[in-house]
Design an enzyme around this catalytic site. Structure first.
Site, PDB file in Angstrom:
ATOM      1  N   SER A  63       2.632   1.503  -2.822  1.00  0.00           N
ATOM      2  CA  SER A  63       1.994   2.722  -3.345  1.00  0.00           C
ATOM      3  C   SER A  63       2.864   3.964  -3.273  1.00  0.00           C
ATOM      4  O   SER A  63       2.516   4.984  -3.869  1.00  0.00           O
ATOM      5  CB  SER A  63       0.698   2.995  -2.591  1.00  0.00           C
ATOM      6  OG  SER A  63      -0.327   2.246  -3.151  1.00  0.00           O
ATOM      7  N   LYS A  66       3.721   5.466  -6.483  1.00  0.00           N
ATOM      8  CA  LYS A  66       2.729   6.253  -7.248  1.00  0.00           C
ATOM      9  C   LYS A  66       3.144   7.721  -7.353  1.00  0.00           C
ATOM     10  O   LYS A  66       2.801   8.397  -8.318  1.00  0.00           O
ATOM     11  CB  LYS A  66       1.346   6.097  -6.610  1.00  0.00           C
ATOM     12  CG  LYS A  66       0.808   4.675  -6.786  1.00  0.00           C
ATOM     13  CD  LYS A  66      -0.464   4.384  -6.002  1.00  0.00           C
ATOM     14  CE  LYS A  66      -0.848   2.912  -6.222  1.00  0.00           C
ATOM     15  NZ  LYS A  66      -1.949   2.450  -5.375  1.00  0.00           N
ATOM     16  N   TYR A 188       2.110  -2.174 -13.678  1.00  0.00           N
ATOM     17  CA  TYR A 188       1.650  -1.673 -12.373  1.00  0.00           C
ATOM     18  C   TYR A 188       2.147  -2.580 -11.241  1.00  0.00           C
ATOM     19  O   TYR A 188       2.642  -2.113 -10.217  1.00  0.00           O
ATOM     20  CB  TYR A 188       0.122  -1.558 -12.376  1.00  0.00           C
ATOM     21  CG  TYR A 188      -0.431  -1.177 -11.026  1.00  0.00           C
ATOM     22  CD1 TYR A 188      -0.364   0.140 -10.565  1.00  0.00           C
ATOM     23  CD2 TYR A 188      -0.994  -2.130 -10.185  1.00  0.00           C
ATOM     24  CE1 TYR A 188      -0.835   0.490  -9.310  1.00  0.00           C
ATOM     25  CE2 TYR A 188      -1.479  -1.787  -8.939  1.00  0.00           C
ATOM     26  CZ  TYR A 188      -1.403  -0.486  -8.506  1.00  0.00           C
ATOM     27  OH  TYR A 188      -1.867  -0.141  -7.258  1.00  0.00           O
ATOM     28  N   TYR A 239      -4.270   7.364   1.895  1.00  0.00           N
ATOM     29  CA  TYR A 239      -5.544   6.632   1.827  1.00  0.00           C
ATOM     30  C   TYR A 239      -6.688   7.518   2.343  1.00  0.00           C
ATOM     31  O   TYR A 239      -6.601   8.732   2.237  1.00  0.00           O
ATOM     32  CB  TYR A 239      -5.441   5.290   2.573  1.00  0.00           C
ATOM     33  CG  TYR A 239      -4.262   4.468   2.076  1.00  0.00           C
ATOM     34  CD1 TYR A 239      -4.232   4.028   0.760  1.00  0.00           C
ATOM     35  CD2 TYR A 239      -3.177   4.171   2.887  1.00  0.00           C
ATOM     36  CE1 TYR A 239      -3.150   3.290   0.274  1.00  0.00           C
ATOM     37  CE2 TYR A 239      -2.095   3.432   2.413  1.00  0.00           C
ATOM     38  CZ  TYR A 239      -2.098   3.005   1.107  1.00  0.00           C
ATOM     39  OH  TYR A 239      -1.035   2.296   0.630  1.00  0.00           O
ATOM     40  N   VAL A 257       1.257   0.018   1.367  1.00  0.00           N
ATOM     41  CA  VAL A 257       0.860  -1.084   2.247  1.00  0.00           C
ATOM     42  C   VAL A 257       2.044  -1.955   2.677  1.00  0.00           C
ATOM     43  O   VAL A 257       1.879  -2.845   3.497  1.00  0.00           O
ATOM     44  CB  VAL A 257      -0.261  -1.967   1.637  1.00  0.00           C
ATOM     45  CG1 VAL A 257      -1.553  -1.188   1.481  1.00  0.00           C
ATOM     46  CG2 VAL A 257       0.173  -2.591   0.336  1.00  0.00           C
TER      47      VAL A 257
HETATM   48  N1  GLU Z   1       0.127  -3.142  -5.044  1.00  0.00           N
HETATM   49  C1  GLU Z   1      -0.893  -2.685  -4.137  1.00  0.00           C
HETATM   50  C2  GLU Z   1      -2.226  -2.785  -4.809  1.00  0.00           C
HETATM   51  O1  GLU Z   1      -2.366  -2.375  -5.913  1.00  0.00           O
HETATM   52  C3  GLU Z   1      -0.586  -1.267  -3.732  1.00  0.00           C
HETATM   53  C4  GLU Z   1      -1.420  -0.881  -2.626  1.00  0.00           C
HETATM   54  C5  GLU Z   1      -0.856   0.193  -1.764  1.00  0.00           C
HETATM   55  O2  GLU Z   1       0.309   0.211  -1.363  1.00  0.00           O
HETATM   56  O3  GLU Z   1      -1.687   1.046  -1.440  1.00  0.00           O
HETATM   57  O4  GLU Z   1      -3.175  -3.303  -4.278  1.00  0.00           O
END
Ligand code: GLU
Length: 303
Positions: A63, A66, A188, A239, A257
């Site tokens: 993430s 992002k 994604y 988060y 994560v």
């Molecule tokens: N590829 C993970 C998902 O989409 C990313 C989650 C993350 O790092 O928060 O579930």
């Protein structure tokens, strides 16, 4: 400033926490990573990088990507993105579906999965190849032409991607996704599977500390947009523990994560930490603790 002695002190302070927490289990390729690893890097505004521990070991950025996708989508497509995604903390887990229905398919922010899918969808429309554009951008900003995707992680995400597929289809039903859902999901998952080290991440995030200026001195974001991205990181980047992160660390940050976290001291430096053991919210246990130590020892925070 020579950050090296500071990093060594922080690594010693957090050593008892390394190995604590649990690596992400819902993506099988991440669950098998050795939880005893820890690295931390600081990049100053000119790109000099200081590091400790496993700071040059590549890991799954997840993430954290992002933030970079958001910056690129804003740089290439402008403010209209905010008609499709909000800027409020969600207070819900990163992959929650519940709020989306109440809020008519408009995700709360670009850092929960639903919001990130909208951002990647926008980038796909703008560039025709969102994940490759993002990788190329990260190579340029990190100065590391070797950066790449981890195909095993991407495949693992694809085969356990029902929830992300559900989010994308649900938003498509509200008209908030432009590209075919399978294409979007592909980009994604590849995006999340980019591998970077703490050194790469700290360097690549410098435009956020340099008020929007890229490594080559050209402008990616306006000063105001850079402030906005940092603000959304502070309020939504870790988060549903962003309040606790702001309280402890006091910096804009984005976690993944894979156990990595990037944080920004605007006008001063960028930080990247990695240790795979996660707390129940999905943030690296030793990672948060080391950033907490950094701001406590240096007084460098936005507050
Ligand atoms: N590829 C993970 C998902 O989409 C990313 C989650 C993350 O790092 O928060 O579930």
């Amino acid at each position: 400033m020579d950050y090296q002695p500071l990093l060594e002190q922080i690594a010693a302070d957090v050593a008892p926490l390394v190995g604590g927490g649990t690596p992400a289990e819902y993506i099988p390729a991440l669950a098998s990573v050795d939880p005893g690893q820890f690295g931390m890097a600081v990049a100053d505004l000119d790109g000099k990088v200081y590091g400790v521990g496993d700071w040059q070991v590549p890991f799954s950025a997840q993430s954290i990507t992002k933030v970079f996708a958001l910056a690129l989508a804003l740089a290439e497509g402008g403010d209209s993105l905010w008609e499709r995604v909000g800027r409020e903390p969600s207070g819900n887990p990163f992959n929650s579906l519940v709020q989306l229905e109440y809020e008519n398919g408009v995700p709360r922010n670009p850092f929960i999965n639903a919001g990130a899918l909208v951002v990647t969808d926008r980038l796909q429309t703008l560039t025709g190849d969102a994940s490759s554009e993002l990788l190329e951008f990260l190579r340029q900003e990190s100065g590391n032409p070797e950066l790449g995707f981890d195909a095993e992680v991407a495949a693992s995400e694809q085969s356990h991607g029902d929830r992300n597929a559900a989010l994308a289809h649900f938003m498509a039903s509200y008209g908030n996704i432009d590209n075919p859902v399978p294409t979007l999901l592909d980009h994604y998952f590849w995006q999340c599977a980019i591998e970077m080290s703490c050194a790469d991440l700290a360097r690549a995030a410098r435009f956020l500390a340099r008020h929007g200026l890229r490594a080559d001195g050209s402008r990616l974001l306006t000063r105001s947009e850079a402030k906005q991205v940092n603000a959304v990181m502070l309020t939504c980047g870790t988060y549903d523990a962003a309040g606790e992160f702001a309280y402890r660390v006091g910096l804009p940050g984005k976690s993944g994560v894979g156990g990595g976290i990037v944080a920004v001291v605007p006008g001063v430096c960028t930080l990247a930490v990695w240790s795979p053991g996660l707390d129940p919210h999905g943030n690296s246990v030793a990672g948060v603790a080391s950033l907490d130590r950094f701001t406590t020892l240096t007084g460098l925070s936005v507050f």
